[in-house]
Design an enzyme around this catalytic site. Structure first.
Site, short mmCIF file in Angstrom:
data_model
loop_
_atom_site.label_atom_id
_atom_site.label_comp_id
_atom_site.label_asym_id
_atom_site.label_seq_id
_atom_site.Cartn_x
_atom_site.Cartn_y
_atom_site.Cartn_z
N ASP A 55 13.67 11.16 -9.63
CA ASP A 55 14.55 11.69 -8.59
C ASP A 55 15.98 11.57 -9.14
O ASP A 55 16.24 10.81 -10.08
CB ASP A 55 14.38 10.93 -7.27
CG ASP A 55 14.91 11.76 -6.09
OD1 ASP A 55 15.66 12.73 -6.33
OD2 ASP A 55 14.58 11.44 -4.92
C1 BGC Z 1 16.40 14.06 -3.37
C2 BGC Z 1 15.38 14.99 -3.99
C3 BGC Z 1 16.07 16.23 -4.52
C4 BGC Z 1 17.14 15.79 -5.51
C5 BGC Z 1 17.89 16.94 -6.16
C6 BGC Z 1 17.57 13.79 -4.27
O1 BGC Z 1 18.60 13.16 -3.58
O2 BGC Z 1 15.78 12.85 -3.02
O3 BGC Z 1 14.42 15.35 -3.03
O4 BGC Z 1 15.14 17.08 -5.10
O5 BGC Z 1 18.08 14.98 -4.83
O6 BGC Z 1 18.71 17.58 -5.24
#
Ligand code: BGC
Length: 719
Positions: A258
């Site tokens: 993530d």
């Molecule tokens: C989220 C993800 C997301 C990523 C990119 C993170 O803060 O948890 O679900 O895909 O950001 O935007």
């Protein structure tokens, strides 16, 4: 003749399988030959971001950049390469798709597939190789800020939707990224909290949809969660990534961190993370950049491990951007709008219709008051996390005007102020729960003059957001005061709630006769809602999670394990999540899992299993007759729950093991048949570390909701 046909079908299947095997072998050969030509530096370049949403390719070898984008509500607007500001494109307006809990409320895997196909087509039009969707962490804690993005509290419903949404996306040669693996069940402290979950609960509750997404959906990518699981960050969790995902489940694709969720170089590289994304600081200083190169040179990470990661990325590319016949894609088309309309129409849940006010009879209604900030609010954007620059979004007011505007005068009053911002502090948001008496007075004055009042309340994308959890289950913005005042002014008041997670509806359930639940339902939300109110669509949505009477009834609150102490959330409720908890502990919910009304009624008869006794390896075929006894065609979601009689271990009072949504016309009777495998009845024995099917008697219940059991029968499993 029959024999000849089945032989030729078998031959065809075999030849397909061998063509597939040959294709995979050819891809593997290409990958090996490319890897041989690569320098270690080139390989490492591919293992970390080179911009916010991409990682490097190798130009001289014809390997393109790997591009990705959020999901799940649609393809996010193009942002700049190195910051989150808009790139100001004019060609990136997209379809806004219904949120996760809306998709789940359809209880229809075909809708999840439709969702996936739209997302895949739009991703192709934007040249994105990976869509960071779907997200389906289990809804453990009703306050979790991302409940609206996720599907359900039930692992079986979750799995069926996960499989189809992944298949839909990937049917377009775009990789799905199933997230967040695993147990990102709260936003409070999500970056640090250590979720302590016993292996049984993990295997039975938190992992099944990921397993199904990998094994049955064939997901090409998985996103590791921010949190720790049993002591290790999910991005460096050998048990989760190497042992379970890659070895046990045979996952061939890549594990992506993530954004900013990588914490170490060697531990992450050796524990199964393949691609580091979203870290901060200069790109060449990221954990999987120069430090990884140094770790390989120091012998702490093997070249074999690096080659495995690169092979996985190339494998993904050969199935997506570098695939033969790669589709061009399309964006915000009428076909996509229709898909959104279909999903939204099936997701709306009729919670109460005691006065039979719905569907609205247009001939009697000459004036409608549409009241509430949510009637004119759009939900494509807001709060933290991914949103969509929607090509268009039909609000509730616009939908009601388009469906009722020819026959009735429609007037609007705002009713309440939605003064809450996800980017403000608690102190700055203080007072946002207070009613606005001036707006209430205006709304009451309007409601007094009309035949019907449609009150559109609930939350919004600021109030439910990534990065924070709600503080309580109360309806925000002083909405209850507005409900009370408008309902007193107009006896024909319909409450429409738009939100993505459970709320406290005790007072409304007690005092109001007509309650409709809608969601952040995408570009066509208002049209779908208005068609439900009008009866053009007979509501068939079912709750994908329990609404508790009170927060303290919910397992994590009852056991005081949320948000945890000293950054540790001990999931003491184990397998008793959602209705498994409420049923087993005899706690009555406000609205139970699987609940939802229709404009017609269905009766259940003749529940039967094809045998009375089964052996391991058998398939249980359960059938039940459903009759539409009303005057309107409608869809019923037949739910099958199983319960082990006299279990030797703790088991939930019942568990969903199959469901089917069927359309039945008035007076028609339909025989619904569903299969359950014996292995689906297993529990995970964490002492033996394996799945066990206990012999003996099992009850099977055909139900219209988890609390509305219509027919019961039983069968035995022999040793
Ligand atoms: C989220 C993800 C997301 C990523 C990119 C993170 O803060 O948890 O679900 O895909 O950001 O935007």
């Amino acid at each position: 003749m029959k024999y000849i046909i089945s032989c030729s079908v078998a031959l065809l299947l075999l030849s397909n399988v061998s063509a597939q095997t040959k294709k995979e072998a050819a891809i593997n050969a290409k990958i090996s030959s490319i890897i041989k030509k690569m320098t270690l530096e080139e390989k490492i370049e591919m293992l970390h971001g080179n911009a916010l949403f991409s990682s490097a390719g190798v130009k001289r070898l014809g390997i393109p950049e790997l591009t990705c984008d959020d999901g799940p509500l649609g393809v996010r607007e193009e942002i700049k390469r190195f910051d989150w500001n808009s790139a100001n494109w004019t060609t990136d307006s997209a379809t806004f798709l219904p949120n996760g809990s809306a998709i789940a409320a359809t209880w229809n895997p075909a809708m999840a597939n439709k969702y996936g196909v739209v997302l895949g087509e739009e991703a192709n039009a934007r040249k994105k190789i990976i869509m960071l969707a779907p997200a389906f962490n289990i809804c453990r804690m009703p306050l979790c800020g991302r409940t609206y993005e996720y599907y359900s509290e039930d692992p079986f419903l979750n799995s069926q939707l996960a499989i189809q949404s992944v298949r839909g996306i990937q049917s377009q040669h775009v990789a799905a990224c199933i997230k967040h693996f695993a147990a990102n069940n709260q936003e409070v402290n999500r970056g640090e909290v250590n979720a302590i979950i016993d292996e049984r609960a993990l295997r039975e509750i938190y992992l099944p949809a990921f397993k199904a997404g990998v094994q049955q959906g064939n997901a090409y990518t998985v996103m590791s969660a921010y949190n720790k699981l049993n002591g290790y960050w999910c991005s460096e969790n050998d048990f989760l990534l190497n042992k379970v995902l890659k070895k046990e489940w045979g996952f061939k694709g890549i594990v992506i961190s993530d954004w900013g969720g990588t914490h170490h170089t060697v531990a992450a590289a050796n524990s199964g993370l393949d691609l580091e994304m979203g870290s901060s600081g200069p790109y060449d200083q990221w954990y999987f950049a120069k430090p990884l190169l140094a770790a390989v040179k120091a012998g702490e990470v093997s070249v074999k491990t690096i080659d495995d990661k690169v092979s996985r990325i190339l494998w993904l590319m050969y199935h997506t951007s570098m695939s033969a016949n790669h589709p061009k894609g399309s964006i915000a088309t009428p076909v996509h709008s229709k898909a959104v309309y279909d999903i939204a129409s099936e997701s709306i849940v009729l919670l109460k219709n005691d006065a039979h006010l719905l569907p609205l009879k247009t001939s009697n209604i000459k004036s409608i008051a549409v009241i509430g900030d949510n009637a004119t609010r759009t939900f494509a954007l807001g709060g933290y996390g991914a949103g969509v620059k929607a090509k268009y979004e039909i609000t509730a007011l616009a939908g009601i005007k388009s469906r009722f505007g020819k026959t009735a005068e429609i007037k609007f009053a705002q009713g309440y102020k939605a003064n809450y911002s996800a980017s403000k502090t608690d102190a700055q948001n203080a007072g946002s729960d207070q009613p606005d008496q001036t707006l209430i007075n205006e709304a009451v004055a309007l409601a007094k003059t009309t035949d019907v009042a449609i009150l559109c309340i609930g939350s919004n994308r600021e109030y439910e957001s990534e990065g924070h959890d709600r503080k309580n289950l109360s309806l925000p913005f002083g909405e209850q005061a507005l409900v009370n005042a408008v309902s007193a002014a107009n006896p024909n008041t319909i409450i429409v709630i738009m939100a993505g997670a459970p709320y406290d509806l005790n007072e409304i359930k007690k005092s109001n006769h007509t309650i409709v639940w809608s969601w952040f339902n995408g570009s066509e939300a208002g049209n779908a809602l208005a068609d439900v109110l009008k009866g053009v669509v007979n509501p068939s949505g079912r709750l994908p999670f329990t609404f508790p009477v009170s927060l303290k009834d919910s397992p994590a609150s009852a056991l005081n394990t949320y948000p945890g102490n000293n950054m540790t959330a001990d999931y003491k409720e184990g397998i008793l999540v959602g209705y498994r908890w409420y049923d087993t502990k005899n706690i009555n919910p406000l609205y139970c899992f699987g609940y939802g009304l229709s404009y017609t009624n269905f009766t259940y008869t003749d529940l039967a299993t094809n045998k009375k006794s089964y052996k391991p390896g058998d398939k249980i075929v359960v059938s039940v007759k459903i009759k539409n006894t009303g005057r309107t065609a409608g869809k019923e979601t037949v739910q099958l729950y199983i319960s082990k009689v006299n279990s030797s271990v703790l088991r939930p009072e019942k568990e969903l093991k199959a469901f089917k949504k069927i359309m039945i016309t008035p007076t028609e009777k339909s025989l619904v048949s569903m299969n359950i495998s014996i292995s689906d009845l297993a529990y995970f024995d964490d002492k033996l570390s394996k799945w066990v099917v206990e012999p003996g008697e099992y009850k099977v219940m055909a139900a219209s909701s988890s609390k509305d059991i219509r027919q019961v029968t039983s069968f035995r499993i022999s040793k």
